[in-house]
Design an enzyme around this catalytic site. Sequence first.
Site, PDB file in Angstrom:
ATOM      1  CG  HIS A 152       6.804  -1.971   2.314  1.00  0.00           C
ATOM      2  ND1 HIS A 152       6.743  -0.820   3.058  1.00  0.00           N
ATOM      3  CD2 HIS A 152       5.544  -2.476   2.324  1.00  0.00           C
ATOM      4  CE1 HIS A 152       5.516  -0.628   3.494  1.00  0.00           C
ATOM      5  NE2 HIS A 152       4.760  -1.630   3.072  1.00  0.00           N
ATOM      6  CG  MET A 156      -1.909  -1.201   1.159  1.00  0.00           C
ATOM      7  SD  MET A 156      -3.405  -0.961   2.092  1.00  0.00           S
ATOM      8  CE  MET A 156      -2.743  -0.775   3.739  1.00  0.00           C
ATOM      9  CD  GLN A 171      -6.112  -3.785   2.416  1.00  0.00           C
ATOM     10  OE1 GLN A 171      -6.037  -4.254   1.278  1.00  0.00           O
ATOM     11  NE2 GLN A 171      -5.132  -3.929   3.283  1.00  0.00           N
ATOM     12  CG  LEU A 203       7.310   1.459  -0.696  1.00  0.00           C
ATOM     13  CD1 LEU A 203       8.103   1.200  -1.977  1.00  0.00           C
ATOM     14  CD2 LEU A 203       6.375   0.294  -0.415  1.00  0.00           C
TER      15      LEU A 203
HETATM   16  P1  AMP Z   1       1.394  -2.952   3.477  1.00  0.00           P
HETATM   17  O1  AMP Z   1       1.955  -1.896   2.568  1.00  0.00           O
HETATM   18  O2  AMP Z   1       1.327  -2.534   4.904  1.00  0.00           O
HETATM   19  O3  AMP Z   1       0.128  -3.567   2.953  1.00  0.00           O
HETATM   20  O4  AMP Z   1       2.468  -4.121   3.465  1.00  0.00           O
HETATM   21  C1  AMP Z   1       2.854  -4.747   2.270  1.00  0.00           C
HETATM   22  C2  AMP Z   1       3.597  -6.011   2.602  1.00  0.00           C
HETATM   23  O5  AMP Z   1       4.753  -5.702   3.367  1.00  0.00           O
HETATM   24  C3  AMP Z   1       2.747  -6.976   3.446  1.00  0.00           C
HETATM   25  O6  AMP Z   1       2.961  -8.297   2.981  1.00  0.00           O
HETATM   26  C4  AMP Z   1       3.285  -6.767   4.823  1.00  0.00           C
HETATM   27  O7  AMP Z   1       3.149  -7.894   5.656  1.00  0.00           O
HETATM   28  C5  AMP Z   1       4.754  -6.488   4.537  1.00  0.00           C
HETATM   29  N1  AMP Z   1       5.351  -5.776   5.662  1.00  0.00           N
HETATM   30  C6  AMP Z   1       4.915  -4.629   6.228  1.00  0.00           C
HETATM   31  N2  AMP Z   1       5.676  -4.291   7.293  1.00  0.00           N
HETATM   32  C7  AMP Z   1       6.620  -5.266   7.404  1.00  0.00           C
HETATM   33  C8  AMP Z   1       7.693  -5.505   8.321  1.00  0.00           C
HETATM   34  N3  AMP Z   1       7.960  -4.675   9.326  1.00  0.00           N
HETATM   35  N4  AMP Z   1       8.451  -6.609   8.119  1.00  0.00           N
HETATM   36  C9  AMP Z   1       8.187  -7.464   7.102  1.00  0.00           C
HETATM   37  N5  AMP Z   1       7.189  -7.293   6.221  1.00  0.00           N
HETATM   38  C10 AMP Z   1       6.413  -6.217   6.359  1.00  0.00           C
END
Ligand code: AMP
Length: 284
Positions: A35, A28, A59, A31
């Site tokens: 990410h 989303m 969501q 970054l």
């Molecule tokens: P989001 O942009 O929050 O939807 O996250 C995108 C992807 O990055 C998802 O698969 C999250 O689980 C992963 N993600 C977000 N924060 C972390 C983190 N601190 N460590 C590992 N993966 C992450």
Amino acid sequence: MIVTDTIEEARHFRWEEPGLSWGLVPTMGYLHEGHLSLVRRARDENDRVAVTIFVNPMQFDRPADLEAYPRDLRRDLDMLERETVDLVFTPGNGVIYPPGFQTHVAVEAVTQRLEGAARPMHFQGVTTVVAKLLNIIQPDRAYFGQKDAQQVVVVKRMVQDLNFNLEVVVCPIIRAADGLALSSRNVRLLPDERAAAPILFRALSAAEEAIRGGQRSGDAIRDLMRETIDAEPLAQVDYVSAADPRTLKELASIGDSVLLSLAVFFGSVRLIDNLLLESLDSGE
Ligand code: AMP
């Protein structure tokens, strides 16, 4: 790096050289190193890497949370360029949900608990958009963070149940030096809230220590996590959980494995974190 907001262009680029393997990292945006750890893993394991940036309204359960979700596309693209990403798909709402859109993907049992119980319809939004992104990019591998532990369970279920032809790769949680799991939402914390936020990881770590020390009562572990968070005045518990990692049902007694997870409010900012403990019975 190709950046596009159209499905046609994304598909065209994806299929330009049909023999190459593709990894997809759905995000989303806004970054951070969490990410980027997924992007780097995808880079290592595939010929081509696609990243999607889409703040999926479906969501979000709280309109104010969607409104306040941080966005900075320019900065995101600079970061992805440095990671030598091949394709960035940045669709608008109208591309993902055009007029007449009326199809949803719903995973049943494992969406009913934890985040699903606290945020009704959240996972239907997640699975619908992930299914669409998987169909648009058709990657060989899709990368998700263990940070969103239930999302991993739900997406794996969907991929298996609907026969998506790809591998789901789960990557470990990336944390700040003080233990706070990186999250795009962390920038919304006020300075004193940010200073207090490592309490989430401390509660999980205290629970882990108790379990490794022999405590196997689910209630005692949940109480310990709740009491740890309650001691921090800026933090308000949404839920704490010690659940079976596969079914996500709360455990009365902890056996070989447990998913410790929690959701905590700091003001209007809701943070989640978790710790997955496995092979407990083998005396690890
Ligand atoms: P989001 O942009 O929050 O939807 O996250 C995108 C992807 O990055 C998802 O698969 C999250 O689980 C992963 N993600 C977000 N924060 C972390 C983190 N601190 N460590 C590992 N993966 C992450």
